[in-house]
Motif scaffolding. Sequence first.
Motif, PDB file in Angstrom:
ATOM      1  N   TYR A 480       0.838  -1.205   0.000  1.00  0.00           N
ATOM      2  CA  TYR A 480       0.000   0.000   0.000  1.00  0.00           C
ATOM      3  C   TYR A 480       0.874   1.257   0.000  1.00  0.00           C
ATOM      4  O   TYR A 480       0.595   2.228  -0.708  1.00  0.00           O
ATOM      5  CB  TYR A 480      -0.928  -0.039   1.215  1.00  0.00           C
ATOM      6  N   ILE A 481       1.952   1.247   0.796  1.00  0.00           N
ATOM      7  CA  ILE A 481       2.837   2.418   0.838  1.00  0.00           C
ATOM      8  C   ILE A 481       3.487   2.640  -0.528  1.00  0.00           C
ATOM      9  O   ILE A 481       3.569   3.774  -1.026  1.00  0.00           O
ATOM     10  CB  ILE A 481       3.901   2.240   1.943  1.00  0.00           C
ATOM     11  N   LEU A 482       3.955   1.558  -1.133  1.00  0.00           N
ATOM     12  CA  LEU A 482       4.540   1.697  -2.474  1.00  0.00           C
ATOM     13  C   LEU A 482       3.509   2.224  -3.467  1.00  0.00           C
ATOM     14  O   LEU A 482       3.826   3.026  -4.348  1.00  0.00           O
ATOM     15  CB  LEU A 482       5.085   0.339  -2.940  1.00  0.00           C
ATOM     16  N   PRO A 517      14.360  -3.485   0.848  1.00  0.00           N
ATOM     17  CA  PRO A 517      14.781  -2.138   1.262  1.00  0.00           C
ATOM     18  C   PRO A 517      15.301  -1.267   0.123  1.00  0.00           C
ATOM     19  O   PRO A 517      14.939  -0.108   0.022  1.00  0.00           O
ATOM     20  CB  PRO A 517      15.831  -2.434   2.333  1.00  0.00           C
ATOM     21  N   PRO A 518      16.150  -1.800  -0.778  1.00  0.00           N
ATOM     22  CA  PRO A 518      16.593  -0.922  -1.883  1.00  0.00           C
ATOM     23  C   PRO A 518      15.437  -0.436  -2.741  1.00  0.00           C
ATOM     24  O   PRO A 518      15.407   0.715  -3.174  1.00  0.00           O
ATOM     25  CB  PRO A 518      17.537  -1.837  -2.679  1.00  0.00           C
ATOM     26  N   CYS A 519      14.457  -1.332  -2.995  1.00  0.00           N
ATOM     27  CA  CYS A 519      13.286  -0.935  -3.793  1.00  0.00           C
ATOM     28  C   CYS A 519      12.501   0.152  -3.079  1.00  0.00           C
ATOM     29  O   CYS A 519      12.108   1.152  -3.672  1.00  0.00           O
ATOM     30  CB  CYS A 519      12.404  -2.149  -4.034  1.00  0.00           C
ATOM     31  N   LEU A 520      12.284  -0.031  -1.780  1.00  0.00           N
ATOM     32  CA  LEU A 520      11.531   0.943  -1.004  1.00  0.00           C
ATOM     33  C   LEU A 520      12.274   2.269  -0.945  1.00  0.00           C
ATOM     34  O   LEU A 520      11.682   3.345  -1.110  1.00  0.00           O
ATOM     35  CB  LEU A 520      11.314   0.391   0.420  1.00  0.00           C
ATOM     36  N   LEU A 521      13.591   2.201  -0.724  1.00  0.00           N
ATOM     37  CA  LEU A 521      14.396   3.427  -0.647  1.00  0.00           C
ATOM     38  C   LEU A 521      14.336   4.183  -1.973  1.00  0.00           C
ATOM     39  O   LEU A 521      14.137   5.408  -1.996  1.00  0.00           O
ATOM     40  CB  LEU A 521      15.847   3.056  -0.313  1.00  0.00           C
ATOM     41  N   GLU A 522      14.487   3.445  -3.068  1.00  0.00           N
ATOM     42  CA  GLU A 522      14.473   4.099  -4.380  1.00  0.00           C
ATOM     43  C   GLU A 522      13.127   4.766  -4.640  1.00  0.00           C
ATOM     44  O   GLU A 522      13.063   5.897  -5.119  1.00  0.00           O
ATOM     45  CB  GLU A 522      14.770   3.062  -5.461  1.00  0.00           C
ATOM     46  N   THR A 523      12.030   4.074  -4.306  1.00  0.00           N
ATOM     47  CA  THR A 523      10.696   4.619  -4.548  1.00  0.00           C
ATOM     48  C   THR A 523      10.443   5.856  -3.691  1.00  0.00           C
ATOM     49  O   THR A 523       9.863   6.845  -4.148  1.00  0.00           O
ATOM     50  CB  THR A 523       9.639   3.544  -4.249  1.00  0.00           C
ATOM     51  N   MET A 524      10.910   5.807  -2.436  1.00  0.00           N
ATOM     52  CA  MET A 524      10.725   6.970  -1.560  1.00  0.00           C
ATOM     53  C   MET A 524      11.525   8.171  -2.051  1.00  0.00           C
ATOM     54  O   MET A 524      11.035   9.308  -2.033  1.00  0.00           O
ATOM     55  CB  MET A 524      11.160   6.620  -0.127  1.00  0.00           C
ATOM     56  N   LEU A 525      12.726   7.926  -2.502  1.00  0.00           N
ATOM     57  CA  LEU A 525      13.554   9.042  -2.977  1.00  0.00           C
ATOM     58  C   LEU A 525      12.952   9.665  -4.235  1.00  0.00           C
ATOM     59  O   LEU A 525      12.978  10.886  -4.409  1.00  0.00           O
ATOM     60  CB  LEU A 525      14.979   8.547  -3.241  1.00  0.00           C
ATOM     61  N   ARG A 526      12.399   8.823  -5.119  1.00  0.00           N
ATOM     62  CA  ARG A 526      11.757   9.357  -6.320  1.00  0.00           C
ATOM     63  C   ARG A 526      10.550  10.208  -5.939  1.00  0.00           C
ATOM     64  O   ARG A 526      10.313  11.279  -6.501  1.00  0.00           O
ATOM     65  CB  ARG A 526      11.325   8.217  -7.248  1.00  0.00           C
ATOM     66  N   ARG A 530       9.840  14.349  -6.437  1.00  0.00           N
ATOM     67  CA  ARG A 530       8.682  14.942  -7.106  1.00  0.00           C
ATOM     68  C   ARG A 530       7.985  15.967  -6.225  1.00  0.00           C
ATOM     69  O   ARG A 530       7.349  16.889  -6.707  1.00  0.00           O
ATOM     70  CB  ARG A 530       7.681  13.830  -7.481  1.00  0.00           C
ATOM     71  N   GLY A 531       8.068  15.785  -4.898  1.00  0.00           N
ATOM     72  CA  GLY A 531       7.400  16.705  -3.980  1.00  0.00           C
ATOM     73  C   GLY A 531       6.946  15.954  -2.744  1.00  0.00           C
ATOM     74  O   GLY A 531       6.886  14.718  -2.741  1.00  0.00           O
ATOM     75  N   PRO A 532       6.561  16.692  -1.700  1.00  0.00           N
ATOM     76  CA  PRO A 532       6.248  16.028  -0.429  1.00  0.00           C
ATOM     77  C   PRO A 532       4.814  15.518  -0.318  1.00  0.00           C
ATOM     78  O   PRO A 532       4.470  14.912   0.686  1.00  0.00           O
ATOM     79  CB  PRO A 532       6.483  17.148   0.588  1.00  0.00           C
ATOM     80  N   ALA A 533       3.984  15.738  -1.325  1.00  0.00           N
ATOM     81  CA  ALA A 533       2.554  15.416  -1.175  1.00  0.00           C
ATOM     82  C   ALA A 533       2.336  13.948  -0.842  1.00  0.00           C
ATOM     83  O   ALA A 533       1.597  13.616   0.094  1.00  0.00           O
ATOM     84  CB  ALA A 533       1.806  15.799  -2.454  1.00  0.00           C
ATOM     85  N   GLN A 534       2.968  13.051  -1.609  1.00  0.00           N
ATOM     86  CA  GLN A 534       2.745  11.630  -1.352  1.00  0.00           C
ATOM     87  C   GLN A 534       3.409  11.191  -0.057  1.00  0.00           C
ATOM     88  O   GLN A 534       2.941  10.250   0.600  1.00  0.00           O
ATOM     89  CB  GLN A 534       3.253  10.801  -2.534  1.00  0.00           C
ATOM     90  N   MET A 535       4.513  11.874   0.324  1.00  0.00           N
ATOM     91  CA  MET A 535       5.134  11.546   1.614  1.00  0.00           C
ATOM     92  C   MET A 535       4.162  11.863   2.751  1.00  0.00           C
ATOM     93  O   MET A 535       4.097  11.145   3.757  1.00  0.00           O
ATOM     94  CB  MET A 535       6.431  12.344   1.799  1.00  0.00           C
ATOM     95  N   GLU A 536       3.398  12.934   2.582  1.00  0.00           N
ATOM     96  CA  GLU A 536       2.398  13.276   3.599  1.00  0.00           C
ATOM     97  C   GLU A 536       1.314  12.212   3.674  1.00  0.00           C
ATOM     98  O   GLU A 536       0.804  11.914   4.755  1.00  0.00           O
ATOM     99  CB  GLU A 536       1.770  14.642   3.273  1.00  0.00           C
ATOM    100  N   ARG A 537       0.942  11.632   2.533  1.00  0.00           N
ATOM    101  CA  ARG A 537      -0.065  10.573   2.543  1.00  0.00           C
ATOM    102  C   ARG A 537       0.439   9.369   3.338  1.00  0.00           C
ATOM    103  O   ARG A 537      -0.295   8.743   4.084  1.00  0.00           O
ATOM    104  CB  ARG A 537      -0.391  10.141   1.109  1.00  0.00           C
ATOM    105  N   VAL A 538       1.734   9.037   3.143  1.00  0.00           N
ATOM    106  CA  VAL A 538       2.311   7.909   3.881  1.00  0.00           C
ATOM    107  C   VAL A 538       2.363   8.235   5.374  1.00  0.00           C
ATOM    108  O   VAL A 538       2.021   7.392   6.224  1.00  0.00           O
ATOM    109  CB  VAL A 538       3.717   7.578   3.350  1.00  0.00           C
ATOM    110  N   ALA A 539       2.790   9.458   5.699  1.00  0.00           N
ATOM    111  CA  ALA A 539       2.859   9.856   7.110  1.00  0.00           C
ATOM    112  C   ALA A 539       1.479   9.787   7.753  1.00  0.00           C
ATOM    113  O   ALA A 539       1.338   9.326   8.901  1.00  0.00           O
ATOM    114  CB  ALA A 539       3.431  11.269   7.217  1.00  0.00           C
ATOM    115  N   SER A 540       0.463  10.217   7.024  1.00  0.00           N
ATOM    116  CA  SER A 540      -0.904  10.170   7.548  1.00  0.00           C
ATOM    117  C   SER A 540      -1.339   8.729   7.809  1.00  0.00           C
ATOM    118  O   SER A 540      -1.975   8.425   8.828  1.00  0.00           O
ATOM    119  CB  SER A 540      -1.856  10.826   6.545  1.00  0.00           C
ATOM    120  N   LEU A 541      -0.946   7.829   6.903  1.00  0.00           N
ATOM    121  CA  LEU A 541      -1.288   6.415   7.082  1.00  0.00           C
ATOM    122  C   LEU A 541      -0.606   5.855   8.328  1.00  0.00           C
ATOM    123  O   LEU A 541      -1.233   5.152   9.136  1.00  0.00           O
ATOM    124  CB  LEU A 541      -0.857   5.627   5.839  1.00  0.00           C
TER     125      LEU A 541
END
Length: 577
Positions: A480-482, A517-526, A530-541
């Motif tokens: 779901y996070i990915l 972990p490398p896959c997750l790290l790469e996806t998070m860095l991408r 792009r911007g913090p919007a999706q990071m906020e969605r993950v933080a909210s989850l």
Amino acid sequence: MLPLSFVFFDWERQDEELSDPLALLEALRLNGDRFSVFCQAGNIRLPTKYSPLVTFLEPCIHEVQPEEPGGVFHPKVWVVRYVDEDDSVKYRVLCLSRNLTFDRSWDTVVALDGELTDRTRAISANRPLAEFVEALPNLCVHPLAAGRRRAAHRMADELLRVRFEWPEGFDASECRFWTSGLSGKRSAPFGEKRDQSLIVSPFLSDSVIRDFLMRGRATHLVSRAESLQDIPVDTLKGCKSVHFLRPQLSEEAIEEPRNPEPDEVLEGLHAKLFVIDRGWSASVFSGSFNATNHALERNVEFMVEMVGKKSKVGVDRFLAGEKGVTGFSDLLQIYGMDEVPMPTDPLRQEFDDLFRLLKREVIEGRPRIIVSAGGQPALFNMRLQWNEFPTIADVRVRVKAWPITLPEERAQPFEPDMAFREVSHEALTPLLAICLQCEIAGKKRESSFVLNLPLEGAPADRQDRVVAALLQGKEQLLRYILFLLAAGDGDGDAAASGELATLLQGAGDAADLAITPPCLLETMLRALHRGPAQMERVASLLETLQRCGKSSDLVGPEFQSIWEPIWEVAKQSIAKK
């Protein structure tokens, strides 16, 4: 499916996304406060199977009741507001004859696009559309939330100044919207002058057909065979032609026959269309109006009128077949006055009228659900309270009710003091199923429907609990996070590459997803790039899971070691804005 369509607006392979509960969950969480559905109170169908995702639809569904006694809310209108990157505002309006159901009927739709202009004066042709949208909050059985009321008001205000593009072949200066039944106002859309008319309507009233016959030289009629046989032969003989939809088409459309609710059509003709020739011009009306007294005198209805040249869009042109092209006339069969009557249910109208009366009595009782603590930890009691308990004295009637989260076996007979005790957190719901069981002349019928009631005293974290319940393991959470991170790919690269479709595959395929972990790290860095919007969605989850006490079960130290430093950078980016 509406909110998910917004999320996957430009994506291919939508069928795969539509079948995934995690995609549905994210779509509803992201867009639940962006859309509202207004429907006739008592006409929400009981689902065959309850999904916890329905929790996120509860705030979006608003039951309405027309002021006119005996009238129903019958329009089928979609209004969608878009804001472009340059802040310009565009609208799409769909005017349909189709209900928001899974039936397979033959319907019509008119799609109009338009851009908000900066003119100060309203476009007069748009006024009925704006008045219709403005009136919706005041028709609601229960008060509409302030934010949704403001959204409706803004739409109504802007629609007055939207320049719509009408379909090719019609004169934009003559096209307009029509509504009826608001604040007791009745419309007369068809006018006095009618040289020649075509009526396409699944339901008919003899007086409406006779009015067309009286005002015009010729009237063509298309309806359902069972509706035509209820019209006097003298009236039908006054029509220039009478047709019904070829029976083979109905047989192809229906997949799973079931008992329809009152006034419900599951297959066959459901389109409402009026074509009227006047001089060199012709008007084409399309929307929710049936050719019935109820539509013209009691219901809330909506349709569009498009005006063009008779030679292009008039009655003769509409009915004329074109060699090599399947047209409307190819779908029709002549109705013979000596046609063998179709078998009908002589009690159906009586049952329909009784069901409609009972529904109105229940709705006007203004029920609401009061939640209180149960006898055991994490369990609750749900009590039904009324402003006025409906006095259903008819001995032919039995009524029972139950929350749709519970099995029907826990239904209780209607009483002034009804309570469902010791229900779980996840079973709390404002959606109450009601089953009417009636008996007339020894025949028994049932009608079940759902009411969306005020829910008072429920824990504020109900939706959080549903999210936590849907994420049953670490693999599912990571998937779901990915998905959240990839869904923010504004360029659509993830969707185009099939990455999202892969992420949305079943949990059983998790081993193939390479969630390392490398896959997750790469996806998070991408995503961070792009911007913090999706990071906020993950933080909210993650905050949601923490509130529900599931964070420690699902989020391991390895994930935290990747997530926390990236989230710190994202927060700094957010703070700078």
